[in-house]
Motif scaffolding. Structure first.
Motif, short mmCIF file in Angstrom:
data_model
loop_
_atom_site.label_atom_id
_atom_site.label_comp_id
_atom_site.label_asym_id
_atom_site.label_seq_id
_atom_site.Cartn_x
_atom_site.Cartn_y
_atom_site.Cartn_z
N SER A 168 47.23 35.59 40.66
CA SER A 168 47.58 35.30 42.05
C SER A 168 47.60 36.58 42.86
O SER A 168 48.11 37.61 42.41
N LYS A 169 47.03 36.51 44.06
CA LYS A 169 46.97 37.67 44.94
C LYS A 169 48.17 37.69 45.88
O LYS A 169 48.54 38.73 46.44
N THR A 170 48.77 36.53 46.08
CA THR A 170 49.95 36.39 46.92
C THR A 170 50.91 35.41 46.25
O THR A 170 50.55 34.77 45.25
N ASP A 186 41.17 23.32 41.87
CA ASP A 186 42.33 23.87 42.55
C ASP A 186 42.32 25.40 42.53
O ASP A 186 42.69 26.05 43.53
N ILE A 187 41.89 25.98 41.43
CA ILE A 187 41.84 27.44 41.34
C ILE A 187 40.74 27.99 42.24
O ILE A 187 40.91 29.02 42.90
N ASN A 188 39.62 27.28 42.31
CA ASN A 188 38.54 27.70 43.22
C ASN A 188 39.00 27.64 44.68
O ASN A 188 38.59 28.48 45.50
N PHE A 221 40.93 46.81 37.41
CA PHE A 221 39.87 46.54 38.37
C PHE A 221 39.96 45.09 38.80
O PHE A 221 40.20 44.20 37.97
N THR A 222 39.79 44.83 40.09
CA THR A 222 39.88 43.47 40.61
C THR A 222 38.64 43.15 41.45
O THR A 222 37.93 44.05 41.90
N SER A 223 38.43 41.86 41.66
CA SER A 223 37.27 41.44 42.45
C SER A 223 37.57 40.07 43.06
O SER A 223 38.24 39.24 42.45
N SER A 224 37.05 39.85 44.26
CA SER A 224 37.22 38.55 44.90
C SER A 224 36.22 37.53 44.39
O SER A 224 36.40 36.33 44.59
N ASP A 225 35.13 38.00 43.75
CA ASP A 225 34.19 37.06 43.14
C ASP A 225 34.21 37.22 41.63
O ASP A 225 34.97 38.02 41.09
N ASN A 226 33.39 36.45 40.95
CA ASN A 226 33.49 36.38 39.49
C ASN A 226 32.72 37.48 38.77
O ASN A 226 32.52 37.41 37.55
N TYR A 227 32.28 38.51 39.50
CA TYR A 227 31.61 39.65 38.87
C TYR A 227 32.49 40.90 39.04
O TYR A 227 32.90 41.23 40.15
N ILE A 228 32.77 41.55 37.92
CA ILE A 228 33.50 42.81 37.95
C ILE A 228 32.62 43.87 37.31
O ILE A 228 32.17 43.72 36.18
N SER A 229 32.33 44.93 38.05
CA SER A 229 31.47 46.00 37.55
C SER A 229 32.09 47.34 37.92
O SER A 229 32.55 47.54 39.04
N PHE A 230 32.12 48.25 36.96
CA PHE A 230 32.70 49.57 37.22
C PHE A 230 32.18 50.58 36.21
O PHE A 230 31.62 50.21 35.17
N LEU A 240 40.90 30.72 45.39
CA LEU A 240 39.98 31.84 45.59
C LEU A 240 39.40 31.83 47.00
O LEU A 240 39.30 32.88 47.65
N ARG A 241 39.03 30.65 47.48
CA ARG A 241 38.48 30.55 48.83
C ARG A 241 39.51 30.95 49.89
O ARG A 241 39.17 31.50 50.95
#
Length: 280
Positions: free
Chosen positions: A103-105, A48-50, A75-84, A53-54
């Motif tokens: 949640s984004k919305t 359900d969480i995936n 920092f946020t990301s739409s995929d499961n990698y966050i790099s900064f 995300l979709r």
């Protein structure tokens, strides 16, 4: 902070058993000139969480805080990698990272099919920014020069003392502090401290003994600079420490010797070199 001590009004993956499913959390901190490069890989397997995300209704989230400098960044990301990149001038001491999925919305009447049976029949109105997954927290000490951790001077210092007539090991300071009676310290500082050829002798005696004391007591001082530096090396130098666990007392002597790069072998090599110099 332990997230399991926090309650949410809706089921959250990663908090106790409110939602069944696997989560994984991998982190990497690289020290570069002027910056730390931070990388996170955040994995979870909830269907359900995936789907959220979709549909771009959720996003991965990392909050960075440093209380010593009042630095805070998200920092946020739409995929499961966050790099900064984190500028070194912005942080000092302990830097903490909190990784979540939020949640984004707004999500009206949210329900998760893998939620605990206690939630059966309930729906939740999720607002923007609400937590859906807790991956965990991690931290590092920006005062530690990780690229120079193998230098003993990064975690240990020798000082004179008037309080003792024998050598004392003080673990309450940021570095392991070997306190030597003034007369002995004067002899050490004047004749040996700055001469590298005597390092193997002191590493296999004073330093090794101090490290053994420190390692046997590391749990009591886990927030000290020296303890964090040692734990970093043990956790990140797998080839050197061969997965030796600091929690097992029988491992302590080997860990101490590996921290110092096999001091007894270096002692014998150093003594042979000194003997050759004296003969010449």
């Amino acid at each position: 902070m332990k997230f399991n001590n926090i309650s949410f009004p809706h089921p959250v993956l990663g908090i106790a058993d409110t939602i069944s499913g696997n989560i994984e959390f991998f982190d990497e901190v690289l020290s570069e000139k002027g910056n730390y490069r931070i990388k996170f890989e955040l994995n979870q397997s909830n269907g359900d969480i995936n789907q959220l995300l979709r549909e771009a209704k959720a996003e991965y989230f990392c909050e960075v805080t440093c209380t010593n400098t009042l630095y805070r960044e998200i920092f946020t990301s739409s995929d499961n990698y966050i790099s900064f990149e984190l500028p070194k001038k912005h942080v000092k001491g302990k830097v903490e990272f909190t990784c979540l999925l939020i949640s984004k919305t707004a999500i009206p009447q949210y329900v998760n099919t893998d939620a605990h049976s206690d939630y059966d029949g309930f729906y939740f109105d999720i607002e923007k920014g609400d937590v859906l997954v807790v991956f965990g927290k991690t931290s590092f000490n920006a005062d530690i020069k990780y690229e120079r951790l193998k230098a003993v001077s990064q975690i240990l210092v020798v000082k004179p003392t008037k309080e003792f007539d024998i050598v004392n090991v003080n673990l309450e300071e940021s570095k392991i502090t070997v306190e030597i009676p003034e007369e002995d310290y004067e002899n050490f500082a004047s004749n040996y401290a700055d001469d590298k050829k005597y390092d193997p002798v002191f590493h296999s005696s004073i330093v090794l003994n101090a490290l053994l004391i420190a390692l046997y007591n590391i749990k009591k001082h886990k927030d000290k600079f020296w303890a964090e530096a040692i734990m970093y090396r043990i956790e990140n130098e797998k080839d050197t420490f061969q997965n030796l666990g600091i929690d097992e007392p029988e491992n302590v002597p080997e860990i101490a010797q590996r921290l110092l790069g096999k001091p007894l072998s270096r002692l014998f090599t150093g003594l042979n070199e000194l003997e050759e110099q004296f003969e010449n």
